[in-house]
Design an enzyme around this catalytic site. Structure first.
Site, mmCIF file in Angstrom:
data_model
loop_
_atom_site.group_PDB
_atom_site.id
_atom_site.type_symbol
_atom_site.label_atom_id
_atom_site.label_comp_id
_atom_site.label_asym_id
_atom_site.label_seq_id
_atom_site.Cartn_x
_atom_site.Cartn_y
_atom_site.Cartn_z
ATOM 1 N N SER A 17 38.899 72.684 40.847
ATOM 2 C CA SER A 17 37.780 73.607 40.627
ATOM 3 C C SER A 17 37.468 73.787 39.152
ATOM 4 O O SER A 17 38.363 73.783 38.301
ATOM 5 C CB SER A 17 38.106 74.985 41.203
ATOM 6 O OG SER A 17 38.419 74.878 42.548
ATOM 7 N N GLU A 36 44.962 69.648 52.403
ATOM 8 C CA GLU A 36 45.052 71.029 51.936
ATOM 9 C C GLU A 36 44.722 71.999 53.073
ATOM 10 O O GLU A 36 45.393 73.007 53.262
ATOM 11 C CB GLU A 36 44.072 71.238 50.772
ATOM 12 C CG GLU A 36 44.035 72.677 50.269
ATOM 13 C CD GLU A 36 43.232 72.837 48.983
ATOM 14 O OE1 GLU A 36 42.338 71.998 48.724
ATOM 15 O OE2 GLU A 36 43.505 73.801 48.254
ATOM 16 N N SER A 40 46.158 77.461 40.779
ATOM 17 C CA SER A 40 47.383 78.146 41.229
ATOM 18 C C SER A 40 48.606 77.434 40.664
ATOM 19 O O SER A 40 48.686 76.206 40.712
ATOM 20 C CB SER A 40 47.478 78.117 42.761
ATOM 21 O OG SER A 40 46.328 78.650 43.342
ATOM 22 N N GLN A 63 46.930 71.823 41.158
ATOM 23 C CA GLN A 63 45.729 71.074 41.547
ATOM 24 C C GLN A 63 44.568 71.433 40.627
ATOM 25 O O GLN A 63 44.014 72.538 40.707
ATOM 26 C CB GLN A 63 45.399 71.447 42.994
ATOM 27 C CG GLN A 63 44.246 70.694 43.581
ATOM 28 C CD GLN A 63 43.978 71.132 45.024
ATOM 29 O OE1 GLN A 63 44.610 72.074 45.523
ATOM 30 N NE2 GLN A 63 43.084 70.474 45.689
ATOM 31 N N GLU A 105 32.298 79.476 54.525
ATOM 32 C CA GLU A 105 30.913 78.975 54.725
ATOM 33 C C GLU A 105 30.907 77.445 54.703
ATOM 34 O O GLU A 105 30.287 76.793 55.550
ATOM 35 C CB GLU A 105 29.987 79.495 53.609
ATOM 36 C CG GLU A 105 29.682 80.988 53.678
ATOM 37 C CD GLU A 105 30.784 81.843 53.066
ATOM 38 O OE1 GLU A 105 31.790 81.277 52.583
ATOM 39 O OE2 GLU A 105 30.655 83.078 53.089
HETATM 40 C C1 LIG Z 1 43.727 82.371 45.678
HETATM 41 C C2 LIG Z 1 42.979 81.148 45.243
HETATM 42 C C3 LIG Z 1 43.686 80.038 44.811
HETATM 43 C C4 LIG Z 1 43.007 78.888 44.385
HETATM 44 N N1 LIG Z 1 43.744 77.831 43.932
HETATM 45 C C5 LIG Z 1 43.096 76.727 43.469
HETATM 46 C C6 LIG Z 1 43.843 75.638 42.906
HETATM 47 O O1 LIG Z 1 45.078 75.674 42.842
HETATM 48 N N2 LIG Z 1 43.188 74.583 42.410
HETATM 49 C C7 LIG Z 1 41.818 74.496 42.469
HETATM 50 O O2 LIG Z 1 41.280 73.482 42.035
HETATM 51 N N3 LIG Z 1 41.079 75.519 42.976
HETATM 52 C C8 LIG Z 1 41.690 76.627 43.473
HETATM 53 N N4 LIG Z 1 40.949 77.678 43.978
HETATM 54 C C9 LIG Z 1 39.480 77.588 43.920
HETATM 55 C C10 LIG Z 1 38.786 77.451 45.238
HETATM 56 O O3 LIG Z 1 38.988 76.177 45.804
HETATM 57 C C11 LIG Z 1 37.293 77.733 44.977
HETATM 58 O O4 LIG Z 1 37.209 79.085 44.563
HETATM 59 C C12 LIG Z 1 36.432 77.503 46.182
HETATM 60 O O5 LIG Z 1 36.332 76.132 46.471
HETATM 61 C C13 LIG Z 1 35.020 78.112 46.032
HETATM 62 O O6 LIG Z 1 34.401 77.691 44.873
HETATM 63 P P1 LIG Z 1 33.718 78.737 43.867
HETATM 64 O O7 LIG Z 1 34.736 79.815 43.574
HETATM 65 O O8 LIG Z 1 33.171 77.951 42.712
HETATM 66 O O9 LIG Z 1 32.537 79.429 44.666
HETATM 67 P P2 LIG Z 1 31.045 78.885 44.873
HETATM 68 O O10 LIG Z 1 31.085 77.472 45.266
HETATM 69 O O11 LIG Z 1 30.239 79.277 43.693
HETATM 70 O O12 LIG Z 1 30.603 79.737 46.118
HETATM 71 C C14 LIG Z 1 30.209 81.112 46.041
HETATM 72 C C15 LIG Z 1 29.730 81.528 47.444
HETATM 73 O O13 LIG Z 1 28.609 80.730 47.857
HETATM 74 C C16 LIG Z 1 28.876 80.084 49.095
HETATM 75 N N5 LIG Z 1 28.269 78.740 49.127
HETATM 76 C C17 LIG Z 1 28.322 77.805 48.153
HETATM 77 N N6 LIG Z 1 27.674 76.680 48.546
HETATM 78 C C18 LIG Z 1 27.227 76.913 49.817
HETATM 79 C C19 LIG Z 1 26.504 76.146 50.790
HETATM 80 N N7 LIG Z 1 26.111 74.887 50.552
HETATM 81 N N8 LIG Z 1 26.232 76.729 51.987
HETATM 82 C C20 LIG Z 1 26.623 78.006 52.271
HETATM 83 N N9 LIG Z 1 27.299 78.780 51.389
HETATM 84 C C21 LIG Z 1 27.609 78.249 50.191
HETATM 85 C C22 LIG Z 1 30.403 79.972 49.139
HETATM 86 O O14 LIG Z 1 30.888 79.769 50.412
HETATM 87 C C23 LIG Z 1 30.811 81.296 48.527
HETATM 88 O O15 LIG Z 1 30.759 82.339 49.470
HETATM 89 C C24 LIG Z 1 41.590 78.841 44.404
HETATM 90 C C25 LIG Z 1 40.868 79.974 44.854
HETATM 91 C C26 LIG Z 1 41.553 81.105 45.260
HETATM 92 C C27 LIG Z 1 40.756 82.289 45.729
#
Ligand SMILES: Cc1cc2nc3c(=O)[nH]c(=O)nc-3n(C[C@H](O)[C@H](O)[C@H](O)COP(=O)(O)OP(=O)(O)OC[C@H]3O[C@@H](n4cnc5c(N)ncnc54)[C@H](O)[C@@H]3O)c2cc1C
Length: 392
Positions: free
Chosen positions: A114, A229, A146, A111, A362
């Site tokens: 991100s 998902e 992933s 997928q 969150e």
């Molecule tokens: C093990 C693992 C597997 C994954 N696999 C995939 C995959 O296969 N494909 C893929 O596309 N992605 C994948 N991801 C990515 C995952 O979907 C993202 O990490 C996730 O959506 C969070 O985005 P970010 O890391 O950019 O954090 P950010 O969006 O930068 O968030 C950082 C922090 O701020 C908080 N935050 C952000 N906006 C708000 C708001 N409006 N209100 C309150 N709090 C907020 C978040 O909750 C978090 O605590 C994976 C992640 C992990 C950990």
């Protein structure tokens, strides 16, 4: 048994009488099962199903117990996210091309959603897809992908119009992971393993036949993927007292010297919480049988993440130093997440990702607040601003 159940049981038994998995081999057996419409019974005939009620799947699974099974760890994204999206938005040709090898596991999926700077706020993503004749040319960077190192295909969202507000300028594609310009680099996680990757896309040419849904409709297509998902991650009902709960209760039973009054109380609370979560997952599955997953799946995923982290934390506390001793720190390109097969240290570290992957807790709380409970929405100042004018 209802008339429907009797018919499907007969059909499955007839199939099994004519197909010996030992003689045919696993892949051929799975292909034949798909062709007989006994893969996912609610899918249409010709696409692995019979157009039957979804609830009959459990009946079919019971009949196929002991036969070659899907590798649900490696196939999780294909089965949980790509398949329902292809079914809803794919053309007949796309469905016929992709669904069979997806189901048998001959082609794995990942997928590409991100990006650095587009995780929770996925609609800000910057990967561009520009039309060039019958092709699209894609440039950008994805992250946390992933299984990209094993995948043959990806579901991907890209920006096709930077001049309109962020949700409107997106288009959804199937990305060919073998296309020239796709580069997959491992990212090592807190567990030491590289289960996910960075994916760099440089001048990747994708034919328009790999587009899923209309140009500019990518957000709507992505919503289908994301709803599925959350259910795929949080809504798989296990056995009562099974999974991670079984591991910790086994240690509790067999190691009386580790017990404390406080841990006893917590373990009882966790047992109740695990059972409530399991029953809620059963109910969600039943609701799903009647339609597509809604925002309720977000609550389920939240509960699953909370429980997994609480259980793995309690287990490490129960086992003390022994729990902290990590079982294997070698750098590995793991292909599945095995909570039960690995040690308590792995479970504790890997469970941290549960409240991030598939949407952070969150964000899921916000979805539950706004779309399930109907509370006032968070202000969204950038909703009507063209994407190219957003500060980044
Ligand atoms: C093990 C693992 C597997 C994954 N696999 C995939 C995959 O296969 N494909 C893929 O596309 N992605 C994948 N991801 C990515 C995952 O979907 C993202 O990490 C996730 O959506 C969070 O985005 P970010 O890391 O950019 O954090 P950010 O969006 O930068 O968030 C950082 C922090 O701020 C908080 N935050 C952000 N906006 C708000 C708001 N409006 N209100 C309150 N709090 C907020 C978040 O909750 C978090 O605590 C994976 C992640 C992990 C950990």
């Amino acid at each position: 048994m209802t008339a429907d159940e009797t018919t499907i049981v007969e059909r499955a038994r007839e199939f099994l009488a004519g197909h010996d998995p030992d003689a045919m081999g696993r892949e051929a057996f799975l292909r034949a099962r798909y062709d007989a419409g006994l893969a996912w019974v609610h899918f249409p005939p010709g696409l692995g199903g019979l157009g039957a009620p979804r609830g009959l799947q459990a009946v079919v699974e019971r009949e196929f117990d002991g036969t070659p099974q899907l590798d649900v760890g490696r196939q999780a994204i294909g089965l949980g996210m790509a398949a329902p999206t292809l079914l809803t938005f794919g053309t007949e040709e796309q469905k016929r091309r992709f669904l069979r090898p997806l189901w048998t596991g001959e082609e794995l999926w990942c997928q590409l959603f991100s990006e650095p700077g587009a995780g929770s706020d996925l609609a800000t993503l910057a990967t561009r897809a520009v039309r060039d004749g019958d092709d699209w040319v894609v440039d950008g960077q994805k992250v946390w992908t992933s299984g990209a190192h094993m995948a043959r295909w990806a579901i991907m969202v890209a920006r096709t119009d930077p001049d309109v507000p962020k949700h409107q300028g997106l288009t959804y594609f199937v990305c060919d992971m073998h296309a020239s310009g796709v580069e997959v680099r491992p990212l090592r996680q807190i567990t030491g393993e590289a289960e996910f990757n960075e994916v760099f896309l440089t001048g990747v040419r994708l034919p328009d036949t790999l587009r899923l849904g209309a140009v500019g409709e990518g957000w709507r297509v992505a919503q289908t993927t994301l709803m599925n998902e959350r259910v795929a991650i949080g809504g798989t009902p296990g056995r009562r007292g099974g999974g991670m709960m079984a591991l910790i209760t086994e240690t509790w039973r067999t190691r009386p010297e580790l017990r404390t009054h406080d841990l006893h109380r917590r373990l009882l609370e966790l047992w109740v919480e695990a059972e409530v979560t399991r029953l809620a997952a059963v109910r969600l599955r039943e609701q799903l049988a009647a339609g597509t997953p809604g925002p309720e799946g977000s609550g389920m995923k939240l509960a699953f993440a909370r429980l997994n982290q609480a259980l793995s934390g309690a287990e490490v506390e129960l086992l003390r130093e022994e729990g902290l001793a990590y079982d294997d720190w070698t750098f590995r390109r793991s292909d599945t997440v095995d909570f039960v097969g690995r040690g308590p240290g792995y479970r504790y570290l890997r469970a941290k990702g549960n409240s991030i992957e598939g949407g952070t807790s969150e964000i899921l709380r916000t979805i539950v607040a706004e779309r399930v409970l109907g509370l006032p929405a968070e202000p969204r100042a950038d909703k009507d601003v063209p994407w190219k004018d957003l500060p980044r």
